[in-house]
Write a protein that holds these residues in place. Sequence first.
Motif, PDB file in Angstrom:
ATOM      1  N   CYS A  44      -0.081  -4.217   7.248  1.00  0.00           N
ATOM      2  CA  CYS A  44      -0.855  -2.983   7.278  1.00  0.00           C
ATOM      3  C   CYS A  44      -0.568  -2.148   6.028  1.00  0.00           C
ATOM      4  O   CYS A  44       0.592  -1.955   5.659  1.00  0.00           O
ATOM      5  N   HIS A  45      -1.622  -1.642   5.412  1.00  0.00           N
ATOM      6  CA  HIS A  45      -1.506  -0.835   4.202  1.00  0.00           C
ATOM      7  C   HIS A  45      -0.779   0.491   4.463  1.00  0.00           C
ATOM      8  O   HIS A  45      -0.177   1.051   3.552  1.00  0.00           O
ATOM      9  N   GLU A  60     -10.406  -2.491   7.795  1.00  0.00           N
ATOM     10  CA  GLU A  60     -10.165  -2.808   6.387  1.00  0.00           C
ATOM     11  C   GLU A  60     -11.063  -1.950   5.519  1.00  0.00           C
ATOM     12  O   GLU A  60     -12.146  -1.539   5.923  1.00  0.00           O
ATOM     13  N   HIS A  70      -7.766  -3.230   1.380  1.00  0.00           N
ATOM     14  CA  HIS A  70      -6.647  -2.670   2.133  1.00  0.00           C
ATOM     15  C   HIS A  70      -6.903  -3.001   3.594  1.00  0.00           C
ATOM     16  O   HIS A  70      -7.956  -2.660   4.132  1.00  0.00           O
ATOM     17  N   TRP A  81      -5.651   6.620   6.632  1.00  0.00           N
ATOM     18  CA  TRP A  81      -5.754   6.427   5.182  1.00  0.00           C
ATOM     19  C   TRP A  81      -7.067   6.994   4.648  1.00  0.00           C
ATOM     20  O   TRP A  81      -7.084   7.722   3.658  1.00  0.00           O
TER      21      TRP A  81
END
Length: 188
Positions: A44-45, A60, A70, A81
């Motif tokens: 996981c980013h 994603e 990502h 994010w």
Amino acid sequence: MKFAQLKSLPLLLMFALLLVGCSGEAEKVVEKPAPVHIESGDECHVCGMAITRFPGPKGEVITEKEQTVHKFCSTRDMFAWVLQPENVMRKHTLYVHDMSQTEWASPDDTALIDAREAVYVIGSERKGAMGQTMASFSTEAAAHDFMKEYGGEMLRYDAITLEHLNTEMPMGDMHGDMHSDMHGEMKH
């Protein structure tokens, strides 16, 4: 006079080709990149956890300029994010699993859909990586079916805020009056 006209013909042709080439560039439609499969070793980013080890929908993001992918262990981490000030106004390509087309325990990447067009159920009894997550669906009907069984509140992509991610949403029962209230709140 004919010789002068013939002499300028190549120049006119080059100019015409240049115009056609320029107008072709302006009319070119940029296709969004296809989703990328989530592999067993992907992390996981946001949190660094192994993505495929956890249940529930994943997400994603493919960055617009760099085309960097990502991947996220949950829709909640993807939104964490995407909603950051440095990312919120960018036009990244976003994908999430359509949970009406795949199993909760191990979502199949053939069920990835455009995250901006999805409908989300937040605050349900179903857990993903990191606990509370947002179930993603391609249709309101599928989201309603999910809410009947697991509770929660339905939201569209544009309605989701960081506050939704930072607080546990109340478990909703989609029977009776709450159904009409929820439907009226949805953004289209």
